[in-house]
Scaffold this motif. Structure first.
Motif, PDB file in Angstrom:
ATOM      1  N   HIS A 209       0.851  -1.202   0.000  1.00 33.45           N
ATOM      2  CA  HIS A 209       0.000   0.000   0.000  1.00 33.45           C
ATOM      3  C   HIS A 209       0.883   1.247   0.000  1.00 33.45           C
ATOM      4  O   HIS A 209       0.657   2.181  -0.773  1.00 33.45           O
ATOM      5  CB  HIS A 209      -0.936  -0.021   1.213  1.00 33.45           C
ATOM      6  CG  HIS A 209      -1.827   1.182   1.295  1.00 33.45           C
ATOM      7  ND1 HIS A 209      -1.645   2.187   2.223  1.00 33.45           N
ATOM      8  CD2 HIS A 209      -2.908   1.553   0.541  1.00 33.45           C
ATOM      9  CE1 HIS A 209      -2.581   3.111   2.040  1.00 33.45           C
ATOM     10  NE2 HIS A 209      -3.358   2.754   1.032  1.00 33.45           N
ATOM     11  N   CYS A 271      -9.758   3.997   2.757  1.00 32.84           N
ATOM     12  CA  CYS A 271      -8.298   4.112   2.716  1.00 32.84           C
ATOM     13  C   CYS A 271      -7.904   5.459   3.330  1.00 32.84           C
ATOM     14  O   CYS A 271      -8.451   6.489   2.949  1.00 32.84           O
ATOM     15  CB  CYS A 271      -7.821   4.031   1.266  1.00 32.84           C
ATOM     16  SG  CYS A 271      -6.111   4.566   1.026  1.00 32.84           S
ATOM     17  N   VAL A 273      -5.436   7.209   2.829  1.00 37.55           N
ATOM     18  CA  VAL A 273      -4.732   8.079   1.879  1.00 37.55           C
ATOM     19  C   VAL A 273      -5.703   8.720   0.900  1.00 37.55           C
ATOM     20  O   VAL A 273      -5.664   9.925   0.663  1.00 37.55           O
ATOM     21  CB  VAL A 273      -3.641   7.291   1.112  1.00 37.55           C
ATOM     22  CG1 VAL A 273      -3.027   8.132   0.003  1.00 37.55           C
ATOM     23  CG2 VAL A 273      -2.576   6.791   2.071  1.00 37.55           C
ATOM     24  N   CYS A 274      -6.603   7.922   0.293  1.00 33.97           N
ATOM     25  CA  CYS A 274      -7.437   8.438  -0.788  1.00 33.97           C
ATOM     26  C   CYS A 274      -8.941   8.340  -0.512  1.00 33.97           C
ATOM     27  O   CYS A 274      -9.740   8.898  -1.251  1.00 33.97           O
ATOM     28  CB  CYS A 274      -7.120   7.700  -2.087  1.00 33.97           C
ATOM     29  SG  CYS A 274      -7.760   6.006  -2.099  1.00 33.97           S
ATOM     30  N   CYS A 291      -5.912  -1.214  -1.438  1.00 31.07           N
ATOM     31  CA  CYS A 291      -6.764  -0.118  -1.882  1.00 31.07           C
ATOM     32  C   CYS A 291      -6.702  -0.054  -3.409  1.00 31.07           C
ATOM     33  O   CYS A 291      -5.620   0.158  -3.975  1.00 31.07           O
ATOM     34  CB  CYS A 291      -6.271   1.197  -1.287  1.00 31.07           C
ATOM     35  SG  CYS A 291      -7.052   2.632  -2.088  1.00 31.07           S
ATOM     36  N   CYS A 294      -5.223   3.362  -4.830  1.00 33.95           N
ATOM     37  CA  CYS A 294      -3.789   3.541  -4.574  1.00 33.95           C
ATOM     38  C   CYS A 294      -2.928   2.486  -5.272  1.00 33.95           C
ATOM     39  O   CYS A 294      -1.788   2.755  -5.620  1.00 33.95           O
ATOM     40  CB  CYS A 294      -3.493   3.477  -3.077  1.00 33.95           C
ATOM     41  SG  CYS A 294      -4.088   4.867  -2.118  1.00 33.95           S
TER      42      CYS A 294
HETATM   43 ZN   LIG Z   1      -6.088   4.545  -1.267  1.00 35.67          ZN
END
Ligand SMILES: [Zn+2]
Length: 311
Positions: A209, A271, A273-274, A291, A294
Motif C-alpha cells: 500500500h 483508505c 490516503v485516498c 486499496c 492507490c
Molecule cells: Zn487509497
C-alpha cells in the motif's frame, strides 16, 4: 500475528526485563510446543539471561551458566545440570510465536509448574524472583514453537532465513537481486521468510500500500525505479512500526500493531490516503487487503473465492 516490528519490540522489552535474571524453571504446558529434546529444559535452571536477539520473526533468549554471567547475577542459586547435558556454553531459547501466539510478562508466577491442559498456555519461563513470562496461543491450530539449542542455526526456520530488512546490507540493489527472475507475485515474495526475514501477511499488505503497488505484480517485472520505491516502502514501514511500539510493554503491542495498520485487516473501511474502500482477496488460509485507487489503478483484483460463490 507478531511480525518483525512486534518481535523486535518484544526482544527490546525482554532485553530490559529479563537480562540478568536467574532462571528458576522452564516448562512446556502443551505437548507440541517444545521441538527439541536435548538438552532438556532442566538444563536452564540456574542459568542467567544475558541477551535477547531477534532472527526474522524468531525471539532468541541467551542463557549462560551463572558463573559466566559476570556481576549482578546470583551464582548461589545454580544447580548442576542432569548428567550427559551440556553444562557449559550459552544456550539459546528460541521462540516462534506463529500466527496466534503471544508473550505475556508476569511479575508473580506460581512456583509450581503449569499443568498441561487445553487452555491457551503453551510455555512458561519463571525466574528465581518469581517474575517471568507465559507464551500463550489462541485458537485450535497450535503452531507455537520453542527450541532449546546451543546454536540458533540448529533451528531449521532460523537457518533458512533470508536477509533481515532492518540490516544495513538490505539495500535497493540487494532487493533487486532477490526479485530478479522470480515469476511469482510480489505479495508472496515479501512473505517468504527464505527470501526476506520478518515480513508476514500484515506488513506485506502495508508495504505494498505504501509503495502503491498491486500485490499480484510479478517480482520479475520490477524496473530499477520500482525496486527503489519498494525498498523505501519496506524500510520506512518497518522502521515506523518499530518506533511506534518502542518502549511499550509486551501487553500493549498487539493493540498498537492494529491501530498502526492502514489497509491490513481493514476491508470495507476507507483508505486513509485516498478515501476509496479497502478491498480484500480471500485465500483458503488467509486474506490480503489493498486499496484499488492507490494500488491497482482503481480496478478490483479478482477474488476467486468470491466469484465462485457468486456464480
Ligand atoms: Zn487509497
Amino acid at each position: 500475528m507478531p511480525e518483525l516490528p512486534e518481535v523486535e519490540s518484544l526482544a527490546r522489552f525482554l532485553r530490559q526485563r529479563a537480562a540478568g535474571r536467574v532462571i528458576d524453571r522452564a516448562d512446556s504446558a502443551a505437548i507440541s510446543v517444545l521441538k527439541t529434546y536435548r538438552p532438556d529444559l532442566t538444563t536452564l535452571r540456574g542459568r542467567v539471561i544475558t541477551d535477547t536477539q531477534r532472527h526474522g520473526k524468531f525471539l532468541d533468549l541467551v542463557a549462560v551458566p551463572a558463573a559466566q554471567a559476570g556481576n549482578g547475577s546470583e551464582p548461589g542459586s545454580s544447580e548442576p545440570a542432569d548428567g550427559g547435558q551440556p553444562a557449559e556454553g550459552p544456550l539459546h531459547l528460541v521462540i516462534h510465536l506463529a500466527r496466534a501466539g503471544w508473550l505475556r510478562w508476569r511479575d508473580n508466577l506460581p512456583e509450581e509448574p503449569p499443568r498441561p491442559g487445553k487452555g491457551p498456555l503453551g510455555f512458561r519461563l519463571r525466574f528465581t524472583d518469581g517474575a517471568g513470562f507465559d507464551l500463550t496461543e489462541a485458537g485450535t491450530k497450535k503452531r507455537l514453537a520453542v527450541y532449546l539449542v546451543a546454536d540458533p542455526a540448529e533451528v531449521p526456520g532460523v537457518a533458512a532465513l533470508g536477509p533481515d530488512p532492518m540490516a544495513d546490507s538490505f539495500t535497493a540493489p540487494a532487493l533487486a537481486g532477490m526479485l530478479s527472475g522470480r515469476r511469482t507475485q510480489i505479495k508472496g515474495v515479501l512473505r517468504d521468510q527464505k527470501i526476506i526475514a520478518g515480513i508476514g501477511n500484515a506488513y506485506s499488505d502495508e508495504v505494498l500500500h505504501a509503495a502503491r503497488m498491486s500485490p499480484f505484480k510479478l517480482a520479475s517485472s520490477f524496473t530499477e525505479d520500482e525496486v527503489g520505491e519498494l525498498h523505501a516502502a519496506i524500510t520506512r514501514t518497518l522502521r515506523e512500526a518499530v518506533e511506534r511500539s518502542a518502549g511499550l510493554a509486551a501487553g500493549d503491542l498487539k493493540a498498537e500493531k492494529k491501530s498502526g495498520l492502514r489497509v491490513h485487516g481493514r476491508a470495507g473501511e476507507p483508505c486513509p490516503v485516498c478515501g476509496d474502500t479497502v478491498r480484500e482477496v480471500s485465500f483458503a488460509d488467509s486474506a490480503l487487503q489493498y486499496c484499488p485507487t492507490c494500488q491497482t489503478g482503481g480496478k478490483p483484483l479478482a477474488d476467486r473465492r468470491m466469484s465462485r460463490l457468486l456464480r
